[in-house]
Design a protein around this motif. Structure first.
Motif, short mmCIF file in Angstrom:
data_model
loop_
_atom_site.label_atom_id
_atom_site.label_comp_id
_atom_site.label_asym_id
_atom_site.label_seq_id
_atom_site.Cartn_x
_atom_site.Cartn_y
_atom_site.Cartn_z
N GLY A 18 32.71 25.59 34.98
CA GLY A 18 32.39 25.06 33.66
C GLY A 18 31.09 24.29 33.60
O GLY A 18 30.69 23.82 32.53
N ALA A 19 30.39 24.16 34.74
CA ALA A 19 29.21 23.30 34.79
C ALA A 19 28.07 23.84 33.94
O ALA A 19 27.36 23.09 33.27
N ASP A 20 27.87 25.17 33.93
CA ASP A 20 26.73 25.75 33.21
C ASP A 20 26.85 25.59 31.70
O ASP A 20 25.84 25.48 31.00
N SER A 21 28.08 25.61 31.20
CA SER A 21 28.27 25.51 29.75
C SER A 21 28.52 24.09 29.28
O SER A 21 28.69 23.84 28.08
N PHE A 22 28.55 23.12 30.21
CA PHE A 22 28.87 21.74 29.86
C PHE A 22 27.72 21.09 29.10
O PHE A 22 26.55 21.18 29.48
N GLY A 23 28.07 20.41 28.02
CA GLY A 23 27.12 19.60 27.28
C GLY A 23 27.75 18.25 26.97
O GLY A 23 28.97 18.12 26.89
N ALA A 24 26.92 17.23 26.79
CA ALA A 24 27.42 15.88 26.49
C ALA A 24 26.62 15.28 25.36
O ALA A 24 25.40 15.44 25.29
N ALA A 25 27.31 14.60 24.47
CA ALA A 25 26.67 13.95 23.33
C ALA A 25 27.22 12.53 23.19
O ALA A 25 28.31 12.23 23.69
N PRO A 26 26.49 11.64 22.54
CA PRO A 26 27.02 10.30 22.31
C PRO A 26 28.35 10.37 21.56
O PRO A 26 28.59 11.28 20.78
N PHE A 27 29.18 9.37 21.80
CA PHE A 27 30.48 9.34 21.15
C PHE A 27 30.29 9.27 19.64
O PHE A 27 29.52 8.44 19.14
N PRO A 28 30.94 10.15 18.87
CA PRO A 28 30.77 10.12 17.41
C PRO A 28 31.23 8.79 16.82
O PRO A 28 32.20 8.19 17.29
N THR A 29 30.55 8.34 15.81
CA THR A 29 30.97 7.12 15.12
C THR A 29 32.06 7.46 14.11
O THR A 29 32.21 8.61 13.71
N GLY A 30 32.78 6.43 13.69
CA GLY A 30 33.77 6.64 12.66
C GLY A 30 33.15 6.83 11.29
O GLY A 30 33.78 7.34 10.36
N GLY A 31 31.88 6.39 11.17
CA GLY A 31 31.18 6.55 9.90
C GLY A 31 31.76 5.69 8.80
O GLY A 31 31.76 6.09 7.64
N VAL A 32 32.25 4.49 9.15
CA VAL A 32 32.96 3.67 8.16
C VAL A 32 32.13 2.47 7.73
O VAL A 32 31.68 2.39 6.59
N SER A 33 31.89 1.53 8.63
CA SER A 33 31.31 0.25 8.20
C SER A 33 29.81 0.14 8.41
O SER A 33 29.16 -0.69 7.81
N GLY A 34 29.25 0.98 9.29
CA GLY A 34 27.82 0.89 9.56
C GLY A 34 27.44 -0.33 10.37
O GLY A 34 26.29 -0.76 10.35
N CYS A 35 28.38 -0.90 11.11
CA CYS A 35 28.10 -2.08 11.92
C CYS A 35 27.08 -1.78 13.02
O CYS A 35 26.23 -2.58 13.34
N ASN A 36 27.18 -0.57 13.60
CA ASN A 36 26.24 -0.11 14.63
C ASN A 36 26.18 -1.06 15.81
O ASN A 36 25.10 -1.46 16.26
N GLY A 37 27.35 -1.43 16.33
CA GLY A 37 27.39 -2.23 17.54
C GLY A 37 27.04 -1.40 18.75
O GLY A 37 26.76 -0.21 18.66
N VAL A 38 27.06 -2.01 19.91
CA VAL A 38 26.70 -1.30 21.14
C VAL A 38 27.78 -0.28 21.49
O VAL A 38 28.94 -0.42 21.11
N VAL A 39 27.38 0.73 22.23
CA VAL A 39 28.34 1.63 22.83
C VAL A 39 28.99 0.88 23.99
O VAL A 39 28.28 0.40 24.87
#
Length: 467
Positions: free
Chosen positions: A288-309
């Motif tokens: 599965g290594a060749d097809s693996f991709g990683a993205a930042p954890f999706p936000t809930g899109g609710v309050s816009g607080c934008n705290g740290v990951v």
């Protein structure tokens, strides 16, 4: 009825048989027996081959007459450690990837060696990124990793469905998962999958809640109280993701390795993991290594607080306080586990300044330092401070997601239960109030000094309760 010493030993032997894999013993037994054997336990399978390769080299080349004997604990690591301690059979060195509550308990019981007296000024400077005082301002391990939540995705599946980039919000994730499942479920391919044990709940719920609201593990630092009501939207989003329109049926019951195997086989398009996942595929699931991709954890899109990951310091190595070979174990700790040569296998060409990077670029270390200051909730720091009746947090979340508990009612009762228990803990002086009115989710480092000042009494209160 008391258990005899003979029975305890038999239990211990059975435990070793079921939980511990074979040791790295390429040298002759007679050769090993002439040396000081330093026993090492790890519960990390993905880097075991590398660890054993390096141990074999060390066994051949070290001049201290030391032999490393490495064992993999493939079952309940914390249970194995507790049993070994009860029989005075702890290994000399243990990998420190433990359940946090158990780790704190073990530290309070004096199971691990406090390292501060053994750190030279040169080592303190070299390891500056990974040294953090913990229970009673002590240093039991030097952190060698820092993990953070990511969305793992199969690039080939997304491309097959005309999706050009991973989702940025939980709503986008649900739409993409639904699209993939609709198009490919006839071929046994699904848009989303997630095992739903405690660690998965942490990834699924606490990460983006911390970013959206600045509330971590249900505790609102700015108000000094629990507030699980903010999980309402997140739980609804998880319900949508685990619906048959999006997810592989029955995925919640999978083990983590089974989930990874399905991902490697191209049966699951997306799931929540941590920053070590790509290394796991390269070592354990190369298909599965060749097809693996990683993205930042999706936000809930609710309050816009934008705290740290939230970035969680992890890893490191512990020395048993009861080791019969303490000096040799410390020699191994510094010369082997925290040597630049050993760390290069994880972090690239140089370990300088990378001791708690675990795959992150150097530019991200400032984020890791700030996120390492993200406060814990009182019940994590001191389990005796918040003694709640009834079901655990994750049981309530699980029952909400699968429709057995009404969402608002469940979260309201959970909030009341935790706040009542927390107030009782404060009144009984089992803990103090953790209250950070100036806390800023986008920059928790600004309140780190106040946090440390307030949290240390929590540690000490728990230590007094358990003595």
């Amino acid at each position: 009825m008391a258990i005899s010493e003979k029975t305890r030993k038999m239990i211990w032997l059975l435990l070793c048989g079921f939980l511990l894999g074979g040791c790295a013993e390429d040298a002759e037994v007679s050769d090993r027996d002439e040396r000081t054997v330093i026993t090492v336990w790890t519960n990390s399978a993905w880097d075991l081959e590398y660890l054993r390769e390096r141990a074999d080299i060390y066994n051949r080349e070290n001049t201290q007459n030391i032999y490393l004997e490495v064992s993999l604990c493939s079952g309940n690591y914390e249970q194995a450690i507790e049993m070994a301690d009860s029989l005075n059979e702890l290994p000399d060195i243990l990998y420190a990837d433990l359940d946090q509550g158990s780790y704190y308990d073990f530290c309070r019981k004096g199971m691990f060696l406090e390292l501060s007296p053994y750190l030279t000024q040169e080592q303190t400077e070299a390891f500056r990124g990974g040294i953090r005082t913990e229970v009673d301002e002590s240093v039991y391990r030097i952190y060698s990793g820092a993990d953070y939540g990511i969305l793992c995705y199969n690039k080939k599946i997304l491309e097959r469905c005309g999706i050009t980039e991973p989702p940025g919000t939980m709503a986008d994730l649900a739409e993409m998962a639904k699209r993939i499942t609709r198009m490919l479920s006839g071929n046994g391919i699904y848009g989303f999958g997630q095992n739903m044990k405690d660690s998965a709940f942490d990834l699924c719920l606490t990460e983006h809640i911390a970013r959206d609201f600045g509330i971590y593990q249900g505790y609102d630092y700015r108000r000094g109280r629990y507030d699980f009501m903010v999980y309402e939207t997140a739980l609804g989003q998880m319900q949508a993701l685990l619906d048959e329109e999006c997810a592989m049926p029955g995925c919640e019951t999978l083990s983590m390795d089974a989930l990874r195997a399905l991902f490697a086989q191209g049966k699951i398009a997306m799931y929540f993991g941590d920053s070590r996942e790509e290394r796991v595929y390269k070592n354990l699931f190369p298909a599965g290594a060749d097809s693996f991709g990683a993205a930042p954890f999706p936000t809930g899109g609710v309050s816009g607080c934008n705290g740290v990951v939230p970035v969680h310091f992890s890893g490191g190595w512990l020395v048993s306080s009861g080791s019969r070979n303490r000096q040799e174990a410390l020699t191994v700790l510094w010369e082997f586990f925290y040597s630049e040569e050993f760390l290069q296998g994880y972090y690239g060409d140089t370990a300088e300044g990378r001791l708690f990077g675990d795959g992150m670029e150097k530019a991200d270390l400032d984020i890791a330092a700030k996120a390492g200051c993200l406060p814990e909730a009182p019940h994590v720091i001191n389990k005796n401070a918040v003694l709640t009746p009834g079901r655990d947090t994750y049981d309530v979340f699980y029952n909400i997601i699968y429709g057995d508990t009404e969402i608002k009612d469940g979260l309201q009762k959970l909030t009341e239960s935790y706040n009542t228990a927390y107030c009782n803990g404060i009144r009984s002086e089992s803990c103090g109030r953790l209250y950070l009115p100036e806390y800023q989710p986008a920059d928790p480092e600004k309140t780190v000094d106040l946090y440390r000042e307030m949290v240390l009494p929590l540690y000490r209160a728990n230590a007094a309760d358990t003595n």
